[in-house]
Design an enzyme around this catalytic site. Structure first.
Site, mmCIF file in Angstrom:
data_model
loop_
_atom_site.group_PDB
_atom_site.id
_atom_site.type_symbol
_atom_site.label_atom_id
_atom_site.label_comp_id
_atom_site.label_asym_id
_atom_site.label_seq_id
_atom_site.Cartn_x
_atom_site.Cartn_y
_atom_site.Cartn_z
ATOM 1 N N GLU A 173 -11.148 1.504 -33.666
ATOM 2 C CA GLU A 173 -10.811 2.353 -34.894
ATOM 3 C C GLU A 173 -12.166 3.207 -35.163
ATOM 4 O OE1 GLU A 173 -9.035 2.514 -39.355
ATOM 5 O OE2 GLU A 173 -9.540 0.598 -38.384
ATOM 6 N N LYS A 227 -3.660 7.854 -38.863
ATOM 7 C CA LYS A 227 -3.322 6.653 -39.326
ATOM 8 C C LYS A 227 -2.417 6.912 -40.518
ATOM 9 C CE LYS A 227 -5.835 2.432 -41.099
ATOM 10 N NZ LYS A 227 -7.023 1.760 -41.116
ATOM 11 N N CYS A 267 -4.763 0.271 -36.572
ATOM 12 C CA CYS A 267 -5.225 -0.791 -37.601
ATOM 13 C C CYS A 267 -4.127 -1.580 -38.707
ATOM 14 C CB CYS A 267 -6.559 -0.574 -38.632
ATOM 15 S SG CYS A 267 -7.602 -1.915 -39.118
#
Length: 259
Positions: A42, A110, A144
């Protein structure tokens, strides 16, 4: 079947050129190892803990950083997934780019931002099915914290993903150990898909990362795992046919609508 390489790396905070050079080196190594795809952590292009400078380093998906990733992919013959800060007008997103040569990149934003640090820097993306095809396999993208919400992985699995690829920046600690040692394997098992979870290691001046990257198979087993505090290049073969017995025995997706 497809071979993936996963690079557990230590990004240099705020040093885009250094980080891209490391990705380039890794892509060449991945290609030499027979990999079709390289997955990196990430925000590995900017460094996760770079702080407010991330906003000034953020670029659109058509910018120089993604173009450099495309060039690396073309020269190495390896598709790449890399985390970067994406600017879209006034907003900055925590994004991952999938590049395969000079073809149009796929961008995932994200959707579940973690804690005040991320919320101070980024706008959350809309939960969606970002699925790309490589060879004969369909690959879903998350970042994540997204993978810790089972609905996200299930949505991709129901959309036909064979694997879910997750660049991450997981900090060291008891919860991080639980996620790497249990949750990633459970996500793979409960959806009968592959899950690659690729982390940073070490300390970037702001965060200390857990390392412990994982590539989990549909039967819950591990195909590859990284150490806690060192760089690691992991390889794994993604072959759904090799887990046909597990998929036949654990028909969660098929039975989901029968209750």
């Amino acid at each position: 079947m497809m071979r993936i390489a996963a690079l557990q790396m230590q990004s240099a905070p705020g040093d885009v050129d250094t980080n891209l050079a490391r990705i380039e080196q890794a892509a060449q190594e991945a290609g030499q190892g027979g990999a079709d795809l390289l997955v990196t952590p990430e925000l590995c292009v900017t460094g996760y803990g770079a702080g407010d400078i991330i906003k000034s380093l953020a670029e659109p998906a058509t910018g120089s950083q993604v173009k450099r990733l495309q060039k690396i992919s073309t020269e190495s013959g390896v598709a790449i997934i890399a985390g970067f800060a994406e600017r879209d007008g006034a907003h900055v997103f925590n994004s991952a780019a999938f590049v395969n040569g000079d073809g149009k990149p796929a961008i995932y934003r994200k959707s579940h931002l973690y804690g005040p640090y991320e919320r101070s820097l980024f706008k959350s993306g809309n939960p969606d099915n970002c699925i790309v095809e490589l060879g004969r396999l369909k690959l879903g993208l998350l970042i994540c914290y997204d993978v810790e919400f089972p609905e996200n992985v299930r949505r991709l699995a129901l959309a036909g993903a064979d694997a879910v690829l997750v660049p991450t920046a997981l900090p060291r600690g008891p919860s991080g150990t639980f996620i790497t040692d249990h949750m990633i394997q459970v996500r793979a098992f409960e959806n009968q898909i592959f899950v690659a979870y690729v982390n940073h290691f070490g300390n970037d001046g702001r965060f200390t990362f857990a390392g412990r990257s994982r590539i989990a198979a549909p039967d819950g087993g591990l195909l590859a795992e990284g150490p806690e505090d060192a760089e690691s290049m992991m390889f794994a073969d993604i072959d759904p046919g090799a887990f046909s017995a597990s998929i036949a025995d654990n028909t969660y997706l098929e039975d989901l609508g029968s209750a």
